[in-house]
Design an enzyme around this catalytic site. Structure first.
Site, PDB file in Angstrom:
ATOM      1  N   HIS A  62       0.820  -1.205   0.000  1.00 51.67           N
ATOM      2  CA  HIS A  62       0.000   0.000   0.000  1.00 51.67           C
ATOM      3  C   HIS A  62       0.862   1.267   0.000  1.00 51.67           C
ATOM      4  CE1 HIS A  62      -3.022  -2.794   2.229  1.00 51.67           C
ATOM      5  NE2 HIS A  62      -3.090  -2.949   0.915  1.00 51.67           N
ATOM      6  N   TYR A 132      -0.319   1.087  14.124  1.00 55.30           N
ATOM      7  CA  TYR A 132       0.256   2.069  13.208  1.00 55.30           C
ATOM      8  C   TYR A 132      -0.001   3.458  13.766  1.00 55.30           C
ATOM      9  CZ  TYR A 132      -0.508  -1.396   9.350  1.00 55.30           C
ATOM     10  OH  TYR A 132      -0.550  -2.493   8.540  1.00 55.30           O
ATOM     11  N   ASP A 168      -6.398  -6.318  -2.535  1.00 52.33           N
ATOM     12  CA  ASP A 168      -4.981  -6.527  -2.837  1.00 52.33           C
ATOM     13  C   ASP A 168      -4.796  -7.503  -3.998  1.00 52.33           C
ATOM     14  OD1 ASP A 168      -4.264  -4.763  -0.865  1.00 52.33           O
ATOM     15  OD2 ASP A 168      -3.774  -6.295   0.623  1.00 52.33           O
TER      16      ASP A 168
END
Length: 199
Positions: A62, A132, A168
């Protein structure tokens, strides 16, 4: 805390000092001042994410449009993953190359990934849990992906049968993204980093 640059410009590995005794453990897993000294500017904290994955799940690769893209500070708080950073910046000396770092709940390392770099990971354990810290909020119109199994990336994912999301699995190859003009430009990224360093 030890912060060392990886082979791809804009990526760092962070190893915290852990203090343990029979009661448990304590560590500073993020220090804005130490990271800013290494990177050249503070990480703007705009969003925090939590990701839980089953063994063999591969997420990525990504990236987001620059500017502003999305810098990430990633740590595994449960289980283990192999974290993958891919240089997608056209014109970069390491364009198309990747680096792999094991993140787990033993060494508690983290990685910092600058704007314009691609990011993905493979879960090595069930319930592998990542946190994250992100410099920008998620913006679907600026988000992109490269197929993680693209042979041109040559990533040796540690999974016999990688499990991908439908998004994906439908992502373009690196060559297609290059032809479409989707990939970040290295010089534009460098100019953006310089701008951030002035803040």
């Amino acid at each position: 805390m030890k912060i060392r640059p990886l082979s791809i410009d804009g990526a760092w590995e962070v190893t915290p000092v852990q203090h343990g005794d029979p009661r448990g453990l304590f560590t500073e897993w993020y220090r804005f001042d130490h990271l800013a000294e290494a990177v050249g500017h503070p990480l703007r904290l705009a969003q925090g994410n939590l990701s839980v994955s089953a063994r063999g799940v591969v997420r990525g690769i990504h990236f987001a449009d620059v500017p502003p893209s999305q810098a990430k500070y990633v740590m595994c708080v449960r289980g283990a993953v192999v974290d993958v950073i891919v240089d997608l910046r056209v014109g970069s000396p390491t364009y198309g190359q990747h680096e792999m770092v094991r993140l787990d709940d033993v060494d508690r390392r983290a990685v910092y990934i600058a704007e314009g770099l691609g990011h993905g990971f493979c879960a090595l354990s069930d319930d592998a849990t990542l946190t994250y810290l992100c410099s920008e909020t998620f913006a679907p119109t600026r988000e992109h992906a490269i197929h993680p199994l693209d042979p041109d990336l040559a990533i040796d994912w540690p999974a016999d049968s990688p499990q991908l999301s439908s998004k994906d699995a439908a992502a373009p190859s690196l060559a297609s993204a290059l032809a479409d003009g989707t990939l970040p430009n290295y010089k534009e990224c460098q100019d953006y980093y310089a701008l951030l360093n002035q803040v």
